[in-house]
Design an enzyme around this catalytic site. Structure first.
Site, PDB file in Angstrom:
ATOM      1  N   LYS A  93      -1.172 -53.741  97.172  1.00 11.14           N
ATOM      2  CA  LYS A  93      -1.659 -54.776  97.754  1.00 11.14           C
ATOM      3  C   LYS A  93      -3.249 -55.764  97.205  1.00 11.14           C
ATOM      4  O   LYS A  93      -3.257 -56.857  97.921  1.00 11.14           O
ATOM      5  CB  LYS A  93      -2.756 -54.556  98.465  1.00 11.14           C
ATOM      6  CG  LYS A  93      -0.901 -53.734  99.950  1.00 11.14           C
ATOM      7  CD  LYS A  93      -1.588 -53.280 101.187  1.00 11.14           C
ATOM      8  CE  LYS A  93      -0.265 -52.475 101.238  1.00 11.14           C
ATOM      9  NZ  LYS A  93       0.505 -53.775 102.955  1.00 11.14           N
TER      10      LYS A  93
ATOM     11  N   HIS B  85      12.219 -49.165 103.241  1.00 13.29           N
ATOM     12  CA  HIS B  85      11.295 -50.086 103.253  1.00 13.29           C
ATOM     13  C   HIS B  85      10.021 -50.312 101.659  1.00 13.29           C
ATOM     14  O   HIS B  85       9.234 -51.268 101.755  1.00 13.29           O
ATOM     15  CB  HIS B  85      10.428 -49.795 104.199  1.00 13.29           C
ATOM     16  CG  HIS B  85      10.506 -49.630 105.236  1.00 13.29           C
ATOM     17  ND1 HIS B  85      10.581 -50.865 106.283  1.00 13.29           N
ATOM     18  CD2 HIS B  85      11.813 -49.226 105.957  1.00 13.29           C
ATOM     19  CE1 HIS B  85      11.055 -50.652 107.693  1.00 13.29           C
ATOM     20  NE2 HIS B  85      11.809 -49.798 106.944  1.00 13.29           N
TER      21      HIS B  85
ATOM     22  N   LYS C  42      -4.994 -54.412 105.821  1.00 17.92           N
ATOM     23  CA  LYS C  42      -3.675 -53.734 105.753  1.00 17.92           C
ATOM     24  C   LYS C  42      -3.811 -52.470 104.953  1.00 17.92           C
ATOM     25  O   LYS C  42      -5.027 -52.010 104.494  1.00 17.92           O
ATOM     26  CB  LYS C  42      -2.597 -54.707 104.633  1.00 17.92           C
ATOM     27  CG  LYS C  42      -3.646 -55.245 103.304  1.00 17.92           C
ATOM     28  CD  LYS C  42      -3.036 -56.297 103.149  1.00 17.92           C
ATOM     29  CE  LYS C  42      -2.444 -57.312 102.733  1.00 17.92           C
ATOM     30  NZ  LYS C  42      -1.038 -57.841 103.242  1.00 17.92           N
ATOM     31  N   ARG C  43      -2.983 -51.439 104.762  1.00 19.55           N
ATOM     32  CA  ARG C  43      -3.333 -49.653 103.882  1.00 19.55           C
ATOM     33  C   ARG C  43      -4.058 -50.399 102.618  1.00 19.55           C
ATOM     34  O   ARG C  43      -3.558 -51.670 102.081  1.00 19.55           O
ATOM     35  CB  ARG C  43      -2.466 -49.183 103.698  1.00 19.55           C
ATOM     36  CG  ARG C  43      -1.678 -49.142 104.690  1.00 19.55           C
ATOM     37  CD  ARG C  43      -0.534 -47.627 105.046  1.00 19.55           C
ATOM     38  NE  ARG C  43       0.666 -49.139 104.727  1.00 19.55           N
ATOM     39  CZ  ARG C  43       1.166 -48.132 103.751  1.00 19.55           C
ATOM     40  NH1 ARG C  43       1.127 -47.553 103.027  1.00 19.55           N
ATOM     41  NH2 ARG C  43       2.205 -49.662 102.918  1.00 19.55           N
TER      42      ARG C  43
ATOM     43  N   LYS D  91       2.493 -62.260 111.441  1.00 17.36           N
ATOM     44  CA  LYS D  91       1.219 -62.096 112.509  1.00 17.36           C
ATOM     45  C   LYS D  91      -0.048 -63.391 112.385  1.00 17.36           C
ATOM     46  O   LYS D  91       0.001 -64.058 113.197  1.00 17.36           O
ATOM     47  CB  LYS D  91       0.348 -60.835 112.677  1.00 17.36           C
ATOM     48  CG  LYS D  91       1.046 -59.986 113.196  1.00 17.36           C
ATOM     49  CD  LYS D  91       0.398 -58.299 112.812  1.00 17.36           C
ATOM     50  CE  LYS D  91       1.745 -56.820 112.886  1.00 17.36           C
ATOM     51  NZ  LYS D  91       0.399 -55.700 111.853  1.00 17.36           N
TER      52      LYS D  91
ATOM     53  N   THR E 289       4.428 -57.304 107.430  1.00 15.91           N
ATOM     54  CA  THR E 289       4.823 -57.967 108.790  1.00 15.91           C
ATOM     55  C   THR E 289       3.029 -58.280 109.496  1.00 15.91           C
ATOM     56  O   THR E 289       3.294 -59.731 109.777  1.00 15.91           O
ATOM     57  CB  THR E 289       5.255 -56.885 109.589  1.00 15.91           C
ATOM     58  OG1 THR E 289       4.102 -55.717 110.018  1.00 15.91           O
ATOM     59  CG2 THR E 289       6.277 -56.442 109.445  1.00 15.91           C
TER      60      THR E 289
HETATM   61  C1  LIG Z   1       0.829 -55.079 111.324  1.00 17.39           C
HETATM   62  C2  LIG Z   1      -0.650 -53.850 110.319  1.00 17.39           C
HETATM   63  C3  LIG Z   1       0.252 -53.338 109.306  1.00 17.39           C
HETATM   64  C4  LIG Z   1       1.295 -53.998 107.952  1.00 17.39           C
HETATM   65  O1  LIG Z   1       0.218 -55.177 107.495  1.00 17.39           O
HETATM   66  P1  LIG Z   1       0.764 -55.680 105.892  1.00 17.39           P
HETATM   67  O2  LIG Z   1      -0.128 -56.705 105.862  1.00 17.39           O
HETATM   68  O3  LIG Z   1       2.379 -56.077 106.348  1.00 17.39           O
HETATM   69  O4  LIG Z   1       0.464 -54.450 105.077  1.00 17.39           O
HETATM   70  C5  LIG Z   1      -0.775 -52.423 109.150  1.00 17.39           C
HETATM   71  N1  LIG Z   1      -1.316 -51.830 109.477  1.00 17.39           N
HETATM   72  C6  LIG Z   1      -1.657 -52.361 111.966  1.00 17.39           C
HETATM   73  C7  LIG Z   1      -2.260 -52.091 112.313  1.00 17.39           C
HETATM   74  C8  LIG Z   1      -0.979 -53.623 111.523  1.00 17.39           C
HETATM   75  O5  LIG Z   1      -1.429 -54.034 112.880  1.00 17.39           O
END
Ligand SMILES: *Cc1c(COP(=O)(O)O)cnc(C)c1O
Length: 542
Positions: free
Chosen positions: A281, A86, A275-276, A387, A383
């Site tokens: 990022k 990952h 995102k984290r 979304k 991911t």
């Molecule tokens: C989908 C999701 C992530 C992953 O987000 P990325 O932009 O792909 O890093 C992280 N935290 C939460 C709460 C999410 O719903």
């Protein structure tokens, strides 16, 4: 960040892994009375390196409880386990101190030594004793146990989670393992559950899609979202799409106001990065650009740009000091802008606290611009990007992770791409990246970085962050190439702002994003695992 934390983590991993394997084994014995056919009935998918102890634990049971010889136990184990990688970030690939495993898990340690010795012998023979290849692939090395290398050694398949990421695994991270066992390596692009992330979280959009694509049809056949494309020039559908987004923005703003008292400007573009918090990022790139917009607006009263409401959400790992500084910076910039009357109705920055799935479910339907701006080559898949796309947000992003596959289905005209490509990042680093040259040659960028030193009116200076960008605090200066991509990022924002001023064209882009998001449904991803890795029959839904 301390010994107790690390040993607790290892105990947790072994506890869950051991309980799971014992449960599978118990049921298997009850049904077949032997473990000789275990690998024919089970695949254990090692999801990231955290459950890697499944490998020596299964070996332990086959050796010690069943009394099998090493060769038979190894055959069964290596035909049972598969590994999903990952991340390519070296510091995120787990390495356990030898003495921690030795003292906590003595029998597992013995088995690990045997696996490691046999692997090293095989590698030494294959690479004719070339230590430059054997050493990086070794399982036990320098007093540490390298879990990713153990997975690559023992698993019958190794997959990445996007096409680009799987390529990087083959040609970079696990390159020498790939040359030795190329058939092991494959790709399964990630997916998201469109029932959760569209049907449940965005009921108004769900209703419009069901009207256009057939009642309930896309719920079990996400590819049916494609049928939306027929309406890409339908003024009625496009305006309803725009209206749904406007209503979702108001609903989200009402929720934010109830929770925090903050009033969001719903007339501005909802420009979202959630995102984290991690340097790769590049939330900091987004902040640098916001500081630029602020300065430009203050210096030029005629500066014409599409009003923006920037929304951030991010959690930082407790031990990641730089990440916490960046969160603090976002809050300082947010306060400065909120207090400045010149920014009213034009620029707003809000840091949403406690980012989590339930917040994401509320936010995705209200989002218009999706910030997916990682340094190319660093984000395995993403991911969040999927979304947003499925909820009709348009992406501003780099060619990284699954953004590459999004771009393939969207074309240049339905995504705002910018920045260096993965191979260009590698080339620039190779030849020697000097961030201060960008600082010296771009006065706008210089003014932004200089303000980090001064601060944002709340008595907090961010000279540490400025130093990290220009000189690197011990490590490489601007490791994630923010200054190199700044100009290109700013241009992409100009293009996005202009596009937003034509609602019909924007809504068409939004519609095409939704219509082409079907390949990112988890159903497709799980079918790929079933077909390419688990060898499980797949029932096609008609
Ligand atoms: C989908 C999701 C992530 C992953 O987000 P990325 O932009 O792909 O890093 C992280 N935290 C939460 C709460 C999410 O719903």
């Amino acid at each position: 960040n301390h010994y107790e934390g690390k040993s607790l983590r290892l105990k947790q991993q072994y506890f869950f892994v051991s309980a799971t394997i014992q449960s599978i084994v118990r049921k298997h014995r009850a049904e077949y009375g032997t473990l000789r056919n275990f690998h024919l009935k089970h695949v254990i998918q090692i999801n990231d390196t955290h459950p890697t102890l499944a490998i020596p634990e299964l070996m332990r049971i086959l050796l010690d409880e069943e009394g099998y010889g090493w060769e038979e136990a190894w055959y069964i184990t290596t035909h049972t386990v598969a590994y999903t990688n990952h991340t390519v970030m070296a510091e995120a690939l787990e390495r356990w101190p030898q003495q921690l495993i030795e003292s906590l898990l003595p029998r597992i340690w013995q088995i690990l030594i045997e696996i490691s010795n046999r692997y090293q012998d095989a590698l030494t023979a294959y690479f004719h004793g070339d230590l430059s290849k054997v050493a990086p692939m070794a399982i036990i090395w320098g007093g540490e146990v390298r879990m990713a290398n153990l997975c690559v050694c023992a698993c019958f398949k190794v997959n990445g989670v996007s096409a680009l990421h799987s390529d990087i695994l083959k040609h970079d991270v696990f390159h020498d393992a790939y040359t030795r066992t190329p058939d092991k390596f494959t790709n399964v692009t990630n997916g998201i559950d469109h029932r959760r992330w569209l049907a449940e979280s965005n009921p108004k959009l769900d209703a419009l899609i069901q009207e256009c694509c057939g009642k309930d049809k896309y719920l079990l056949q996400p590819e049916a979202l494609k049928n939306l494309e027929k309406f890409q020039d339908d003024a009625g559908v496009l305006s309803r799409l725009g209206q749904i987004k406007a209503e979702n923005k108001k609903a989200f703003a009402a929720w934010v106001q109830r929770e925090s008292g903050i009033v969001l400007n719903t007339d501005a573009i909802f420009d979202v990065q959630v995102k984290r918090l991690h340097e790769y990022k590049r939330q900091l790139l987004n902040v640098l650009h916001i500081i630029y917009l602020y300065q430009h607006m203050k210096n030029d009263p005629h500066f014409d740009f599409a009003p923006r409401t920037y929304l951030f959400g991010a959690k930082a790992a407790p031990g990641y000091a730089v990440a916490k500084r960046i969160i603090r910076l976002i809050n300082s910039v947010s306060d400065m802008i909120a207090k400045d009357p010149a920014c009213k109705d034009r620029l707003q920055v809000v840091f949403l606290e406690n980012y989590r799935v339930s917040l994401a479910e509320k936010l995705m339907p209200a989002s218009e611009l999706s910030e997916q701006i990682s340094t190319a080559g660093k984000e395995a898949s993403g991911t969040g990007n999927m979304k947003f796309m499925m909820n009709g947000a348009v992406t501003i992003g780099t060619l990284d992770g699954a953004n590459v596959e999004m771009h393939q289905v969207l074309g240049d005209e339905n995504i705002f791409l910018f920045g260096l490509k993965a191979h260009e990042v590698a080339e620039l680093k190779q030849k020697g990246y000097k961030s201060y040259e960008y600082y010296v040659h771009n006065p706008d960028l210089r003014a932004v970085v200089d303000q980090l030193n001064v601060g944002f009116g709340d008595g907090v200076a961010y000279d540490d962050i400025a130093r990290r960008l220009l000189f690197g605090d011990g490590g490489a200066a601007d490791e994630y190439l923010l200054l190199a991509d700044f100009e290109s990022y700013r241009d992409a924002h100009v293009r996005a702002g202009l596009a937003y001023q034509d609602p019909k064209a924007w809504n068409k882009m939004s519609l095409l994003n939704i219509a082409r998001s079907g390949i990112f449904a988890a159903d497709r991803s799980i079918r790929d695992y079933a077909k390419d890795i688990w060898n499980v029959p797949v029932r096609e839904i008609k």
